[in-house]
Enzyme design. Structure first.
Site, PDB file in Angstrom:
ATOM      1  NE  ARG A  59     -44.847  43.248-144.888  1.00 44.15           N
ATOM      2  CZ  ARG A  59     -45.319  43.924-143.837  1.00 44.15           C
ATOM      3  NH1 ARG A  59     -44.951  43.579-142.618  1.00 44.15           N
ATOM      4  NH2 ARG A  59     -46.149  44.927-144.002  1.00 44.15           N
TER       5      ARG A  59
ATOM      6  CB  SER B  55     -55.646  58.986-138.557  1.00 40.31           C
ATOM      7  OG  SER B  55     -55.892  58.944-137.161  1.00 40.31           O
TER       8      SER B  55
ATOM      9  CB  THR C 279     -55.095  44.990-143.247  1.00 38.03           C
ATOM     10  OG1 THR C 279     -54.883  45.200-141.836  1.00 38.03           O
ATOM     11  CG2 THR C 279     -56.055  46.042-143.782  1.00 38.03           C
TER      12      THR C 279
END
Length: 271
Positions: free
Chosen positions: A51, A162, A211
């Site tokens: 990646r 977060s 995502t």
């Protein structure tokens, strides 16, 4: 002689040395793109070397005139035994290879997925696995080594990540654990801002965002969830990484912002 417009705001990241931990996909990759567009030198890291290679190649292809400003390194932050040394090694390598201290660190690494299971079946060892090490304890090790490897003063920043579950826990067997660590990052950010001052530390709390975290789900399930959850937001859609990247840019560029938590969730915490 023609007059030139001032560029007081456009150049705030020009020439900055930016490290995006978890910058090979999703929000982190969008932050890397945006930082390059604003003239920064960018390093991305991930625990997966393939990646890293792919992300570096994509960034260099998208910004061919700036390809010498892109670097990428493998760094595994998911194991307790090696977390401290690996974080220090990553920071040291960026400084050595770029020949200068780091100006901004953005931490978006997700630790390979979400915690799964039921609280009734979990022990301490199960809870303190890869996702928690990467998302919660890695920022602490970053703060430990930041003064040695980062530029001093309010022009430098650390931005953590977060999630909306810090304020709005989701129903399920892992709500207690997930919300505890997500909310803990709010307190951690404030404490780190105190400990590392005048360097700045801030936190971004994303809501639903499209995502690769959801890629393991079957396509029909993934698209159905996006439609259902996206429909409950005030914006009536899932967030996009390129939108959320703007919050991270603000944390880097606003030299008066520290100890703050920025929500970017389409208003889902209000409904």
């Amino acid at each position: 002689m023609s007059a030139h417009d001032q560029e007081k705001y456009l150049n705030k990241l020009k020439g900055a040395n930016v490290l995006v931990i978890g910058g090979t996909s999703g929000i982190g990759f969008a932050v890397a793109e945006a930082s390059l567009e604003y003239g920064a030198f960018v390093t991305v890291s991930s625990s997966n070397p393939e990646r890293v290679h792919k992300a570096v190649a994509e960034l260099q292809a998208a910004y061919p005139s700036r390809k010498d400003r892109v670097k990428g390194y493998e760094c595994d932050l998911g194991e307790q035994a090696t977390l401290d040394a690996n974080m220090r090694g990553l920071l040291e390598r960026v400084v050595d290879d770029t020949g200068r201290k780091i100006d901004h660190v953005v931490h978006t690494a997700g630790g390979g997925g979400l915690l799964e299971g039921k609280l009734a079946e979990m022990g301490p060892g199960d809870i303190l696995g890869q996702p928690v090490m990467t998302r919660f304890f890695a920022p602490l090790m970053l703060a430990k080594h930041a003064p040695e490897y980062m530029s001093p003063g309010p022009r430098s920043s650390i931005t953590l990540t977060s999630g909306v579950i810090a304020m709005r826990p989701m129903r399920g067997g892992m709500a207690s654990i997930q919300s505890a660590f997500a909310a803990g990052l709010i307190g951690m950010t404030k404490g780190m801002a105190m400990d590392l001052a005048p360097m700045r530390v801030n936190l971004v709390l994303p809501g639903p965002v499209d995502t690769p975290l959801y890629d393991p789900l079957p396509e029909a399930v993934r698209e159905g969830m996006k439609a259902q959850v996206g429909g409950t937001t005030l914006t009536k859609r899932f967030g996009r990484p390129e939108d959320l990247a703007e919050s991270y840019l603000a944390c880097m560029k606003d030299e008066n912002l520290t100890g703050a938590s920025l929500e970017t969730n389409g208003g889902i915490s209000l409904v």
